[in-house]
Design an enzyme around this catalytic site. Sequence first.
Site, PDB file in Angstrom:
ATOM      1  N   ALA A   1      -5.119   6.731   3.143  1.00  0.00           N
ATOM      2  CA  ALA A   1      -4.760   5.347   3.459  1.00  0.00           C
ATOM      3  C   ALA A   1      -4.133   5.227   4.847  1.00  0.00           C
ATOM      4  O   ALA A   1      -4.252   4.179   5.494  1.00  0.00           O
ATOM      5  CB  ALA A   1      -3.815   4.791   2.400  1.00  0.00           C
TER       6      ALA A   1
ATOM      7  N   THR B   1      -8.940   1.622   3.298  1.00  0.00           N
ATOM      8  CA  THR B   1      -8.152   2.137   2.178  1.00  0.00           C
ATOM      9  C   THR B   1      -6.716   1.667   2.347  1.00  0.00           C
ATOM     10  O   THR B   1      -6.160   1.759   3.438  1.00  0.00           O
ATOM     11  CB  THR B   1      -8.197   3.685   2.163  1.00  0.00           C
ATOM     12  OG1 THR B   1      -9.562   4.104   2.052  1.00  0.00           O
ATOM     13  CG2 THR B   1      -7.403   4.258   1.008  1.00  0.00           C
TER      14      THR B   1
ATOM     15  N   THR C   1     -13.574   2.217   0.206  1.00  0.00           N
ATOM     16  CA  THR C   1     -12.388   2.572  -0.570  1.00  0.00           C
ATOM     17  C   THR C   1     -12.195   4.076  -0.537  1.00  0.00           C
ATOM     18  O   THR C   1     -12.964   4.790   0.112  1.00  0.00           O
ATOM     19  CB  THR C   1     -12.572   2.091  -2.027  1.00  0.00           C
ATOM     20  OG1 THR C   1     -11.334   2.171  -2.688  1.00  0.00           O
ATOM     21  CG2 THR C   1     -13.598   2.925  -2.772  1.00  0.00           C
TER      22      THR C   1
ATOM     23  N   CYS D   1      -7.810   5.854   7.032  1.00  0.00           N
ATOM     24  CA  CYS D   1      -8.995   5.017   6.803  1.00  0.00           C
ATOM     25  C   CYS D   1      -8.616   3.536   6.746  1.00  0.00           C
ATOM     26  O   CYS D   1      -7.799   3.139   5.911  1.00  0.00           O
ATOM     27  CB  CYS D   1      -9.677   5.440   5.498  1.00  0.00           C
ATOM     28  SG  CYS D   1     -11.100   4.419   5.077  1.00  0.00           S
TER      29      CYS D   1
END
EC number: 3.4.25.2
Length: 176
Positions: free
Chosen positions: A157, A163, A2, A160
Amino acid sequence: MTTILSVRLKNKVVIGGDGQATLGNTIMKSNVKKIRSLYHEKVIAGFAGGTADAFTLFEMFDKKLAMYQGQLQRAAIELAKDWRSDRMLRKLEALLAVADKKTSLIITGNGDVIQPEDDLIAIGSGGSYAQSSARALIENTHLDANQIVRKSLNIAANICIYTNHNFTIKELFSEK
């Protein structure tokens, strides 16, 4: 994993995180709430790592906050001691980013309680992307803490794969 990011700037501390839960390389859920308010909404916290492990740690941390009447550093140190010394707890795999109106901390399963020098915390698989973005925005713009967290999480986001763009963001007014 995350991305969790905490920025303390001027009179505000903000913690934000995405909502993606994965199992291996499969997305299992896209709207996990990894950011929580604790201790009568005087503390905000986020987690990276195993979801069930983190919820267990949130519960334990909230109890420590109640036991030590909201003293963030004391509660964090006591949680870290328990986490490190208890054989069952040692198996929990998560990191916590926690903040109150004065202090921001990272709590690890190794028994570490870290207060970053610059009040910027980034944990999880996208943490380094979010941290880099946040540093650049703090140094080169006049955005507030909430805007910096949103923009930095968005950048993380986009890079990754663990994410997503489903963010939960909480803030407290700060004394710094």
